[in-house]
Design a protein around this motif. Structure first.
Motif, short mmCIF file in Angstrom:
data_model
loop_
_atom_site.label_atom_id
_atom_site.label_comp_id
_atom_site.label_asym_id
_atom_site.label_seq_id
_atom_site.Cartn_x
_atom_site.Cartn_y
_atom_site.Cartn_z
N THR A 82 0.84 -1.52 -0.23
CA THR A 82 -0.19 -0.11 0.19
C THR A 82 1.10 1.89 0.06
O THR A 82 2.04 0.70 0.47
CB THR A 82 -0.90 -0.01 1.63
OG1 THR A 82 0.24 0.31 2.41
CG2 THR A 82 -1.77 -1.11 1.14
N CYS A 110 1.12 -2.54 -6.02
CA CYS A 110 0.26 -1.00 -5.41
C CYS A 110 -1.18 -1.39 -5.11
O CYS A 110 -1.54 -0.71 -6.01
CB CYS A 110 0.71 0.63 -5.10
SG CYS A 110 0.64 1.09 -3.86
N THR A 113 -4.07 4.09 -3.20
CA THR A 113 -4.43 4.03 -1.53
C THR A 113 -5.15 5.78 -1.62
O THR A 113 -4.94 6.20 -2.35
CB THR A 113 -3.60 3.69 -0.85
OG1 THR A 113 -3.13 2.51 -0.78
CG2 THR A 113 -3.56 3.87 1.09
#
Length: 300
Positions: A82, A110, A113
Motif C-alpha cells: 500500500t 501497489c 490507497t
C-alpha cells in the motif's frame, strides 16, 4: 560488494526463505508508506528529531530513494502493498489522493490507497476516490488529531462501509496518545457503522486487549501486525501474553503490516517476530498472504 549491500542481500534471502518455506506465492503487506517525496522527507525529519508523537530514538532503516525502495520490496517477494499516506490539516487529502492514484497507476503491485480529513468536501473526494478505484484508505487519528466521530466524517464512514473498502486506522494510543486515540472513539464509530471494514493498525497498541474485544464484537474489524511483537516495540509496549490465544482465535482477521520503510530494524525481523509467537504455519500463511488476499478480492 559494500557492507550495506551484503546486509540487504542477507535480509532479502531471509525474507524469501520465510515465505517459500510456507509455500506461499509471496507476501502481502497492508501497511507500507509511499508518499510525495517532500512529504516523506518531512516524516523522516520528524522521526529523526524524536518528535512528541514518537518520543524515542527511531532510526529509519530504508532511507533510499523511491525506486530503490520499490525494488527492495519486490526483491523480498512482496506481491501486494500500500501507499499509506495521511493529512495533518485541511486541504491536504484531495491532493494526496491524486498523488496516490498516479502512483498506483505506475506501480500496479501497489493497492491504490486514499485518505481523508474532517472537512466540508471530504464526502465528495472520498466518493470520487472509491468510484475511480481506490482499494484501501488510511485514517491516522494520532497525526491528524481528529475525532473519527466528527459529523463531517459520518457520510464518509457510511460510504466506505457500504462500498466495503477497508480503512487502515491508526487509532491506538501508541507510541504516544493523541486527543482522539484509544478504543473509546472507535467503539462509538463502530456502533454506528458496524459493517465498516476497519483495520486497526499496530494491533491497537498499547490497548491490545480492548481492540481485540472490538474485533470479537464486530466481524468486519481486522488488525494489522505493524511493529507489534518486535523487539523494538516489546521494549516499551509488550503484547500481553494472556492474549496470545486470541491471536489464534482471530487468525482469519489479522493482516501483515510492517511500516516499511519507516522501521528501525530489518524488514525480516517483523516476520521472525510473528513466527516466534508459535501459532503455527497455517496461521502465518493466513496472516502473511491469505487474509489480505481474501479481503482485497472482496473489496475489489
Amino acid at each position: 560488494m559494500s557492507s550495506d549491500e551484503r546486509d540487504r542481500g542477507r535480509d532479502r534471502d531471509d525474507v524469501l526463505r520465510f515465505w517459500q518455506r510456507l509455500g506461499l506465492p509471496g507476501i502481502i503487506d497492508v501497511h507500507t508508506h509511499f508518499m510525495p517525496e517532500r512529504v516523506l522527507r518531512k516524516v523522516w525529519a520528524y522521526f529523526d528529531s524524536a518528535g512528541p508523537l514518537t518520543g524515542l530514538e527511531w532510526p529509519i532503516t530504508y532511507r533510499q530513494d523511491e525506486d530503490e525502495r520499490l525494488g527492495l520490496l519486490r526483491s523480498f517477494g512482496v506481491v501486494g502493498f500500500t501507499s499509506m499516506l495521511y493529512p495533518h490539516k485541511p486541504g491536504m487529502a484531495s491532493w494526496l489522493n491524486d498523488w496516490a492514484a498516479g502512483f498506483a497507476a505506475e506501480v500496479p503491485d501497489c493497492l491504490r490507497t486514499a485518505t481523508f480529513f474532517p472537512e466540508e468536501d471530504a464526502e465528495a473526494y472520498v466518493r470520487e476516490a472509491v468510484e475511480s478505484g481506490a482499494r484501501v484508505f488510511k485514517s491516522h487519528l494520532q497525526v491528524g488529531a481528529y475525532d473519527p466521530n466528527d459529523p463531517l466524517l459520518d457520510p464518509v464512514w457510511g460510504l466506505l462501509a457500504e462500498a466495503g473498502v477497508p480503512v487502515v486506522t491508526h487509532c491506538g494510543s501508541g507510541p504516544a496518545p493523541g486527543a482522539y486515540t484509544g478504543p473509546g472513539p472507535v467503539a462509538r464509530l463502530l456502533a454506528r457503522h458496524p459493517r465498516l471494514r476497519l483495520v486497526v493498525a499496530h494491533m491497537g497498541m498499547p490497548e491490545y486487549t480492548e481492540f481485540l474485544d472490538l474485533a470479537v464484537a464486530y466481524p468486519e474489524v481486522r488488525l494489522d501486525t505493524t511493529m507489534a511483537f518486535t523487539d523494538f516495540t516489546e521494549a516499551f509496549s509488550p503484547f500481553p501474553a494472556v492474549e496470545r490465544g486470541r491471536l489464534a482465535d482471530l487468525g482469519d482477521r489479522i493482516l501483515l503490516g510492517t511500516d516499511f520503510p519507516n522501521i528501525p530494524y530489518p524488514y525480516v525481523h517483523q516476520l521472525h517476530a510473528l513466527e516466534r509467537l508459535g501459532l503455527g504455519d497455517d496461521w502465518l500463511r493466513a496472516v502473511c498472504h491469505g487474509n489480505a488476499d481474501a479481503l482485497f478480492r472482496r473489496a475489489g
